[in-house]
Design a protein around this motif. Structure first.
Motif, mmCIF file in Angstrom:
data_model
loop_
_atom_site.group_PDB
_atom_site.id
_atom_site.type_symbol
_atom_site.label_atom_id
_atom_site.label_comp_id
_atom_site.label_asym_id
_atom_site.label_seq_id
_atom_site.Cartn_x
_atom_site.Cartn_y
_atom_site.Cartn_z
ATOM 1 N N ALA A 81 0.816 -1.206 0.000
ATOM 2 C CA ALA A 81 0.000 0.000 0.000
ATOM 3 C C ALA A 81 0.853 1.260 0.000
ATOM 4 O O ALA A 81 0.548 2.236 -0.695
ATOM 5 C CB ALA A 81 -0.930 -0.006 1.219
ATOM 6 N N LEU A 82 1.949 1.261 0.762
ATOM 7 C CA LEU A 82 2.827 2.433 0.819
ATOM 8 C C LEU A 82 3.506 2.689 -0.523
ATOM 9 O O LEU A 82 3.660 3.847 -0.946
ATOM 10 C CB LEU A 82 3.870 2.241 1.918
ATOM 11 N N VAL A 83 3.918 1.625 -1.203
ATOM 12 C CA VAL A 83 4.503 1.784 -2.542
ATOM 13 C C VAL A 83 3.468 2.373 -3.493
ATOM 14 O O VAL A 83 3.768 3.283 -4.288
ATOM 15 C CB VAL A 83 5.019 0.430 -3.072
ATOM 16 N N ALA A 84 2.227 1.877 -3.426
ATOM 17 C CA ALA A 84 1.166 2.384 -4.297
ATOM 18 C C ALA A 84 0.901 3.866 -4.046
ATOM 19 O O ALA A 84 0.625 4.628 -4.980
ATOM 20 C CB ALA A 84 -0.112 1.576 -4.083
ATOM 21 N N GLN A 85 1.004 4.295 -2.768
ATOM 22 C CA GLN A 85 0.797 5.705 -2.446
ATOM 23 C C GLN A 85 1.855 6.603 -3.084
ATOM 24 O O GLN A 85 1.585 7.741 -3.465
ATOM 25 C CB GLN A 85 0.818 5.906 -0.931
ATOM 26 N N LYS A 86 3.067 6.087 -3.205
ATOM 27 C CA LYS A 86 4.188 6.919 -3.645
ATOM 28 C C LYS A 86 4.491 6.828 -5.138
ATOM 29 O O LYS A 86 5.145 7.713 -5.690
ATOM 30 C CB LYS A 86 5.458 6.516 -2.873
ATOM 31 N N LEU A 113 6.881 8.351 -10.476
ATOM 32 C CA LEU A 113 6.880 8.223 -11.936
ATOM 33 C C LEU A 113 6.674 9.575 -12.608
ATOM 34 O O LEU A 113 7.246 9.841 -13.670
ATOM 35 C CB LEU A 113 5.791 7.245 -12.372
ATOM 36 N N SER A 114 5.873 10.438 -11.986
ATOM 37 C CA SER A 114 5.670 11.780 -12.535
ATOM 38 C C SER A 114 6.966 12.577 -12.506
ATOM 39 O O SER A 114 7.324 13.259 -13.487
ATOM 40 C CB SER A 114 4.581 12.505 -11.739
ATOM 41 N N ASN A 115 7.705 12.505 -11.406
ATOM 42 C CA ASN A 115 8.979 13.218 -11.307
ATOM 43 C C ASN A 115 9.999 12.663 -12.298
ATOM 44 O O ASN A 115 10.776 13.415 -12.907
ATOM 45 C CB ASN A 115 9.524 13.119 -9.884
#
Length: 418
Positions: free
Chosen positions: A391-396, A401-403
């Protein structure tokens, strides 16, 4: 067979629906943009529009849709070029399996898929190249996420004690998303505030997302689909906490820019994990020399051997084409509800312990499953930690990826033609 493979097979969207891929007279091809000496052609934009037309609100090639598709193609070109620059390659076998998966989902063999593509005026070699590109981009994104996101045990502990922890791992929201990026925060803030004033309905949000959003799903009116609440960025979760469906949420500022959300719906599934199933299976797939009917006949032949007392593990090692389980006699280990595709899970749940099923079909081919045992779900600390980390990976990952894409654009030569 696991759900993770469905991510690759979602490439079926590249050819669906076929009725939208109408052959039509085309003007001489022109160059829409150049990305690091690589051209993006007008025909590339038209081909992508044909693919996504059914998912675009209104279904028309407006100037805003044209711009969004061009931006999408520029992003993909940068991502694929980076993947190749670091030595990433996709094997022909991987591409072949992905394409065969698309065909199977349409109840076709490879020749049938080629015939459908040909009837719709889609060049197979160009289609194959696009599939390869999509897999390449998917793989490089996974590598970037693995390199740039590291979850500490303290983060996991904090997450498990938070309001958005596993206690809410079943809560989901259906969102639309609009993102404004800018190197100048004041300009971005002013722009998104002006956009927010124009939004009074979901249709307004859709139109503004298509016209202005820098988000990944802008071309689809910013539709993110259903997302688990505990896998959204904490900023979004807090903003959505007291929101009602059919409401505008934001603006919200993050490292990626300024966001607006439209809350379409909420749901809290009542189902909970109650048991795990230990099973093994035999999988046979259609291929270049064996069509779907012949594959079904092979599965039926294996089933008859089992009925006569043949050993399931021996037959799995001899016939099964599931690379992950063949050498283990088809063993899948203990699986939880939601792990397998629905068709497989339904048959597995209906099969008694010690019994095996009749041959049945999923998008991966023809299966026979044997159930070896059932038990209550493992709710140990190790399992909780693994879910929390996921879940924490999904949050970040969206911000990461945008950066990363922003870095690629900053270093690239991009020339957009009139």
């Amino acid at each position: 067979m696991m759900k993770i493979f469905s991510l690759i097979l979602s490439l079926a969207l590249l050819i669906a629906p076929f009725q939208s891929l109408q052959a039509a007279p085309q003007k001489l091809d022109g160059i829409a943009a150049i990305v690091d000496s690589q051209p993006i052609l007008d025909s590339d934009i038209q081909a992508r529009f044909n693919v996504v037309k059914s998912r675009i609100p209104g279904g028309q090639m407006t100037p805003n849709i044209h711009r969004q598709i061009l931006n999408q193609l520029i992003d993909e070109t940068l991502e694929a070029n980076y993947a190749r620059s670091v030595g990433m390659q996709i094997s022909s076998d991987t591409v072949d399996k992905a394409i065969l998966g698309v065909a199977q989902r349409m109840n076709l063999d490879l020749n049938g898929l080629k015939q459908v593509l040909a009837k719709q005026g889609v060049d197979y070699s160009r289609y194959r190249d696009q599939i390869e590109k999509e897999i390449l981009i998917s793989n490089i994104k996974k590598e970037i996420i693995n390199k740039r996101i590291s979850i500490s045990q303290q983060e996991i502990n904090d997450y498990l004690s938070s309001d958005t922890s596993l206690s809410k791992d079943k809560d989901e929201v259906h969102l639309r998303h609009l993102l404004i990026r800018s190197s100048n925060p004041d300009e971005a803030k002013a722009k998104i505030e002006a956009i927010a004033k124009k939004i009074h309905s979901e249709d307004d949000f859709i139109n503004q997302a298509i016209a202005n959003s820098d988000g990944q799903f802008a071309i689809e009116g910013g539709d993110l689909g259903w997302r688990p609440l505990n896998q959204l960025p904490p900023l979004f979760v807090r903003a959505l906490d007291d929101s009602k469906t059919g409401a505008l949420v934001g603006p919200i500022q993050s490292n990626a820019g300024f966001h607006l959300l439209w809350l379409i719906a909420k749901r809290s599934p009542s189902t909970t994990i109650q048991q795990q199933t230990k099973a093994r299976h035999i999988l046979v797939r259609p291929n270049e020399i064996r069509d779907m009917q012949q594959t079904k006949a092979l599965a039926e032949n294996i089933y008859q051997q089992l009925k006569k007392g043949a050993n399931f593990g021996d037959l799995a090692r001899k016939y099964s084409e599931d690379q992950g389980s063949t050498l283990q006699g088809g063993e899948l280990g203990w699986t939880s509800p939601g792990t397998m595709v629905p068709e497989f899970e339904k048959v597995m749940d209906e099969t008694p312990i010690g019994g095996f099923s009749q041959p049945f079909q999923t998008k991966f081919g023809w299966h026979i499953v044997e159930v070896e045992g059932r038990r209550k779900a493992d709710i140990s600390k190790k399992v909780q930690d693994a879910k929390a980390e996921q879940a924490l990976v999904a949050q970040k990952k969206d911000v990461v990826l945008s950066n990363w894409l922003g870095e690629l654009k900053a270093d690239a030569f991009i020339d957009i033609k009139e």
